[in-house]
Scaffold this motif. Structure first.
Motif, PDB file in Angstrom:
ATOM      1  N   ALA A 181       6.764   7.099  -9.710  1.00 30.99           N
ATOM      2  CA  ALA A 181       6.372   7.656  -8.896  1.00 30.99           C
ATOM      3  C   ALA A 181       4.447   8.121  -9.095  1.00 30.99           C
ATOM      4  CB  ALA A 181       6.284   8.768  -7.802  1.00 30.99           C
ATOM      5  N   PHE A 182       4.262   8.421 -10.080  1.00 29.30           N
ATOM      6  CA  PHE A 182       3.626   8.600 -10.942  1.00 29.30           C
ATOM      7  C   PHE A 182       2.068   7.577 -10.901  1.00 29.30           C
ATOM      8  CE2 PHE A 182       4.366  13.347 -13.210  1.00 29.30           C
ATOM      9  CZ  PHE A 182       3.154  13.920 -12.570  1.00 29.30           C
ATOM     10  N   LYS A 183       2.667   6.350 -11.595  1.00 29.88           N
ATOM     11  CA  LYS A 183       2.157   5.432 -11.345  1.00 29.88           C
ATOM     12  C   LYS A 183       2.102   4.473  -9.840  1.00 29.88           C
ATOM     13  CE  LYS A 183       5.331   3.808 -15.786  1.00 29.88           C
ATOM     14  NZ  LYS A 183       6.344   2.546 -15.831  1.00 29.88           N
ATOM     15  N   ALA A 215      -4.452   4.973  -5.533  1.00 27.22           N
ATOM     16  CA  ALA A 215      -5.720   5.759  -6.028  1.00 27.22           C
ATOM     17  C   ALA A 215      -6.916   5.309  -5.531  1.00 27.22           C
ATOM     18  CB  ALA A 215      -5.878   6.896  -6.449  1.00 27.22           C
ATOM     19  N   TRP A 216      -6.004   3.625  -6.510  1.00 26.63           N
ATOM     20  CA  TRP A 216      -7.049   2.355  -7.188  1.00 26.63           C
ATOM     21  C   TRP A 216      -7.855   2.089  -5.654  1.00 26.63           C
ATOM     22  CZ3 TRP A 216     -11.425   1.137  -9.105  1.00 26.63           C
ATOM     23  CH2 TRP A 216     -11.880  -1.024  -9.108  1.00 26.63           C
ATOM     24  N   HIS A 217      -6.187   0.900  -4.803  1.00 26.33           N
ATOM     25  CA  HIS A 217      -6.587   1.377  -3.605  1.00 26.33           C
ATOM     26  C   HIS A 217      -7.860   1.241  -2.491  1.00 26.33           C
ATOM     27  CE1 HIS A 217      -2.252  -0.734  -4.205  1.00 26.33           C
ATOM     28  NE2 HIS A 217      -3.114  -1.411  -4.775  1.00 26.33           N
ATOM     29  N   ALA A 218      -7.653   2.905  -3.004  1.00 29.22           N
ATOM     30  CA  ALA A 218      -8.330   3.490  -1.464  1.00 29.22           C
ATOM     31  C   ALA A 218      -9.728   3.303  -2.201  1.00 29.22           C
ATOM     32  CB  ALA A 218      -8.124   5.088  -1.594  1.00 29.22           C
ATOM     33  N   GLN A 219     -10.420   3.528  -3.597  1.00 26.87           N
ATOM     34  CA  GLN A 219     -11.059   3.314  -4.310  1.00 26.87           C
ATOM     35  C   GLN A 219     -11.607   2.286  -4.153  1.00 26.87           C
ATOM     36  OE1 GLN A 219     -11.877   4.191  -7.829  1.00 26.87           O
ATOM     37  NE2 GLN A 219     -13.593   3.667  -8.521  1.00 26.87           N
ATOM     38  N   PHE A 220     -11.325   0.777  -4.287  1.00 32.05           N
ATOM     39  CA  PHE A 220     -11.597  -0.292  -3.859  1.00 32.05           C
ATOM     40  C   PHE A 220     -11.967  -0.780  -2.448  1.00 32.05           C
ATOM     41  CE2 PHE A 220      -7.406  -2.368  -5.982  1.00 32.05           C
ATOM     42  CZ  PHE A 220      -7.273  -3.085  -4.714  1.00 32.05           C
ATOM     43  N   SER A 221     -10.680  -0.460  -2.130  1.00 32.68           N
ATOM     44  CA  SER A 221     -11.970  -0.544  -0.465  1.00 32.68           C
ATOM     45  C   SER A 221     -12.688  -0.232   0.089  1.00 32.68           C
ATOM     46  CB  SER A 221     -10.370  -0.446   0.470  1.00 32.68           C
ATOM     47  OG  SER A 221      -8.981  -1.433   0.497  1.00 32.68           O
ATOM     48  N   HIS A 222     -12.973   0.712  -0.443  1.00 32.87           N
ATOM     49  CA  HIS A 222     -13.709   2.711  -0.375  1.00 32.87           C
ATOM     50  C   HIS A 222     -15.268   1.044  -0.370  1.00 32.87           C
ATOM     51  CE1 HIS A 222     -16.671   5.237   0.280  1.00 32.87           C
ATOM     52  NE2 HIS A 222     -16.321   5.402   1.420  1.00 32.87           N
ATOM     53  N   ASP A 223     -15.190   0.642  -1.942  1.00 39.52           N
ATOM     54  CA  ASP A 223     -16.212   0.651  -2.716  1.00 39.52           C
ATOM     55  C   ASP A 223     -16.990  -1.201  -1.722  1.00 39.52           C
ATOM     56  OD1 ASP A 223     -16.800   2.386  -4.194  1.00 39.52           O
ATOM     57  OD2 ASP A 223     -15.495   1.462  -5.963  1.00 39.52           O
ATOM     58  N   LEU A 224     -15.485  -2.093  -1.667  1.00 40.94           N
ATOM     59  CA  LEU A 224     -15.862  -3.021  -0.922  1.00 40.94           C
ATOM     60  C   LEU A 224     -16.625  -2.645   0.672  1.00 40.94           C
ATOM     61  CD1 LEU A 224     -15.613  -6.284  -1.180  1.00 40.94           C
ATOM     62  CD2 LEU A 224     -13.806  -6.360  -0.112  1.00 40.94           C
ATOM     63  N   MET A 225     -15.983  -2.047   1.249  1.00 43.57           N
ATOM     64  CA  MET A 225     -17.106  -1.726   2.340  1.00 43.57           C
ATOM     65  C   MET A 225     -18.224  -2.107   2.702  1.00 43.57           C
ATOM     66  SD  MET A 225     -14.840   0.261   5.017  1.00 43.57           S
ATOM     67  CE  MET A 225     -14.519   1.981   3.475  1.00 43.57           C
ATOM     68  N   ARG A 268      -5.003 -10.057  -3.125  1.00 44.41           N
ATOM     69  CA  ARG A 268      -4.034 -10.076  -3.153  1.00 44.41           C
ATOM     70  C   ARG A 268      -3.373  -9.879  -4.843  1.00 44.41           C
ATOM     71  NH1 ARG A 268      -6.929 -14.077  -5.307  1.00 44.41           N
ATOM     72  NH2 ARG A 268      -5.698 -15.735  -3.632  1.00 44.41           N
ATOM     73  N   ASP A 269      -4.420  -8.535  -5.352  1.00 45.96           N
ATOM     74  CA  ASP A 269      -4.702  -7.376  -6.218  1.00 45.96           C
ATOM     75  C   ASP A 269      -3.262  -7.005  -5.462  1.00 45.96           C
ATOM     76  OD1 ASP A 269      -5.747  -8.582  -8.600  1.00 45.96           O
ATOM     77  OD2 ASP A 269      -7.321  -7.312  -7.966  1.00 45.96           O
ATOM     78  N   HIS A 270      -3.753  -5.717  -4.295  1.00 48.65           N
ATOM     79  CA  HIS A 270      -2.883  -5.205  -3.556  1.00 48.65           C
ATOM     80  C   HIS A 270      -1.381  -5.422  -3.272  1.00 48.65           C
ATOM     81  CE1 HIS A 270      -3.835  -1.882   0.353  1.00 48.65           C
ATOM     82  NE2 HIS A 270      -2.585  -1.737  -0.597  1.00 48.65           N
ATOM     83  N   SER A 271      -1.720  -6.985  -2.843  1.00 48.53           N
ATOM     84  CA  SER A 271      -0.338  -7.404  -2.203  1.00 48.53           C
ATOM     85  C   SER A 271       0.578  -7.788  -3.622  1.00 48.53           C
ATOM     86  CB  SER A 271      -0.852  -8.329  -1.626  1.00 48.53           C
ATOM     87  OG  SER A 271       0.480  -9.746  -1.412  1.00 48.53           O
ATOM     88  N   GLU A 272      -0.214  -7.559  -5.204  1.00 46.32           N
ATOM     89  CA  GLU A 272       1.114  -7.806  -6.125  1.00 46.32           C
ATOM     90  C   GLU A 272       1.816  -6.354  -5.961  1.00 46.32           C
ATOM     91  OE1 GLU A 272      -1.560  -9.088  -8.705  1.00 46.32           O
ATOM     92  OE2 GLU A 272      -1.013 -11.359  -8.026  1.00 46.32           O
ATOM     93  N   ASP A 273       0.181  -4.760  -5.992  1.00 41.19           N
ATOM     94  CA  ASP A 273       0.981  -3.726  -6.654  1.00 41.19           C
ATOM     95  C   ASP A 273       2.325  -3.384  -4.930  1.00 41.19           C
ATOM     96  OD1 ASP A 273       0.045  -3.348  -8.501  1.00 41.19           O
ATOM     97  OD2 ASP A 273      -1.757  -2.659  -7.892  1.00 41.19           O
ATOM     98  N   GLU A 274       1.447  -3.921  -3.954  1.00 43.01           N
ATOM     99  CA  GLU A 274       2.587  -3.719  -3.107  1.00 43.01           C
ATOM    100  C   GLU A 274       3.733  -4.100  -2.326  1.00 43.01           C
ATOM    101  OE1 GLU A 274       2.199  -1.089  -0.110  1.00 43.01           O
ATOM    102  OE2 GLU A 274      -0.207  -0.710  -1.741  1.00 43.01           O
ATOM    103  N   ALA A 281       9.786  -2.627  -2.754  1.00 42.45           N
ATOM    104  CA  ALA A 281      11.029  -2.279  -3.755  1.00 42.45           C
ATOM    105  C   ALA A 281      11.150  -0.948  -4.216  1.00 42.45           C
ATOM    106  CB  ALA A 281      11.327  -2.839  -4.765  1.00 42.45           C
ATOM    107  N   TYR A 282      10.203  -0.374  -4.279  1.00 45.11           N
ATOM    108  CA  TYR A 282      10.634   1.229  -5.686  1.00 45.11           C
ATOM    109  C   TYR A 282      10.919   2.386  -3.657  1.00 45.11           C
ATOM    110  CZ  TYR A 282       9.595   6.053  -6.821  1.00 45.11           C
ATOM    111  OH  TYR A 282       9.925   7.734  -6.506  1.00 45.11           O
ATOM    112  N   PHE A 283       9.958   1.854  -2.331  1.00 46.13           N
ATOM    113  CA  PHE A 283      10.518   2.659  -1.810  1.00 46.13           C
ATOM    114  C   PHE A 283      12.044   2.422  -0.814  1.00 46.13           C
ATOM    115  CE2 PHE A 283       5.796   4.837  -1.748  1.00 46.13           C
ATOM    116  CZ  PHE A 283       6.268   5.851  -2.056  1.00 46.13           C
TER     117      PHE A 283
END
Length: 288
Positions: free
Chosen positions: A80-82, A88-98, A169-175, A180-182
């Motif tokens: 859950a920490f990971k 948090a990174w998904h939120a940041q890079f989505s905000h930056d890309l906008m 693509r990065d988001h998809s790999e993490d998701e 599986a976790y959720f």
């Protein structure tokens, strides 16, 4: 970072934006269509930022700190920490890309509150009092196990800017890992509830699915108006491009895996819950 755009480049696949095929939108010309597609990219990135910040991070932090009754193994707390770091990174890079897309295209950002936030607030207000404390976890489970066509389709679409494809693509790999976790968290969670809580919560699940998957009509209308349509024209485009039956079918297809997971833990064994899923059109084609 986005690079020089070739003539055939689009900022969001037009096939995933029904409104741009409408005759009234076509009459706006290529620039009007481009404006709406850029706004659709903004909406996706803003939704991601809002979802991670408002709906997911509070839950993963709570799970990592053991602020629940799920009796998760230490390894799941560490995971859950990971996931918190990932989201948090998904939120940041989505905000930056906008900001990068706005600078490159000149299309102004039009960011209001995402519709899912308003809908969640309404659901929480209407829920039985003893369910409100677990609503956030339930919605997080739903959102993290749903299969988004965007995550699978966009990375392969070479019409999109490379930065957009790489981000998704990065988001998809993490998701994929978070999914599986959720799925595992769902099993722990559902069996931690009392029989009464399950009966109360079950009928709310279809509404949570639609809260995540249904189009943000207000945001779409805003992009249509900004592209040059009148209010009456925007209403017509919305009604004709997003008919209720088509939206329900799309939501049912995208939620098929999540519905199966709830069936596997026994949620749909309750007659009231099963009827709610039937009424929402979420059980078609499933072996229940």
């Amino acid at each position: 970072m986005l690079g020089r755009a070739p003539e055939e480049q689009v900022y969001f696949p037009p096939e995933l934006v029904p409104a741009v095929s409408h005759p009234l939108v076509r009459e706006l010309g290529p620039e009007g269509v481009r404006h709406i597609l850029v706004q659709r990219l903004y909406q996706y990135l803003h939704f991601t930022t809002e979802l991670e910040s408002v709906a997911v991070l509070p839950v993963t932090l709570s799970l990592s700190r053991g602020q629940d009754d799920l009796r998760l193994a230490p390894a799941m707390r560490q995971d859950a920490f990971k996931i918190t770091t990932d989201e948090a990174w998904h939120a940041q890079f989505s905000h930056d890309l906008m900001a990068q897309v706005a600078a490159e295209t000149g299309v102004p950002l039009q960011l209001g509150e995402s519709s899912f936030i308003r809908r969640l607030e309404g659901i929480r207000a209407d829920m039985e009092a003893d369910l409100r404390a677990i609503q956030s976890l339930v919605f997080c489970i739903v959102s993290e196990t749903l299969i988004s066509a965007i995550l699978s389709d966009l990375p392969q679409d070479r019409r999109l800017p490379r930065a957009v494809r790489e981000l998704v693509r990065d988001h998809s790999e993490d998701e994929g890992k978070h999914h599986a976790y959720f799925r595992s968290v769902l099993s722990h969670f559902w069996h931690s509830l009392s029989a009464g809580q399950r009966r109360q919560l079950g009928p709310w699940l279809p509404e949570l699915v639609f809260t995540f998957l249904e189009p943000d009509y207000r945001a779409i209308a805003g992009s249509l108006l900004a592209a040059g349509l009148t209010g009456a024209q925007a209403e017509a485009v919305l009604a004709e491009s997003y008919p209720a039956a088509s939206v329900r079918a799309s939501v049912a297809e995208a939620s098929r895996t999540t519905v199966r997971y709830f069936a596997e833990v026994g949620a749909l064994d309750d007659p009231g819950t099963l009827e709610a899923f039937h009424a929402a059109g979420l059980t078609a084609g499933l072996a229940l």
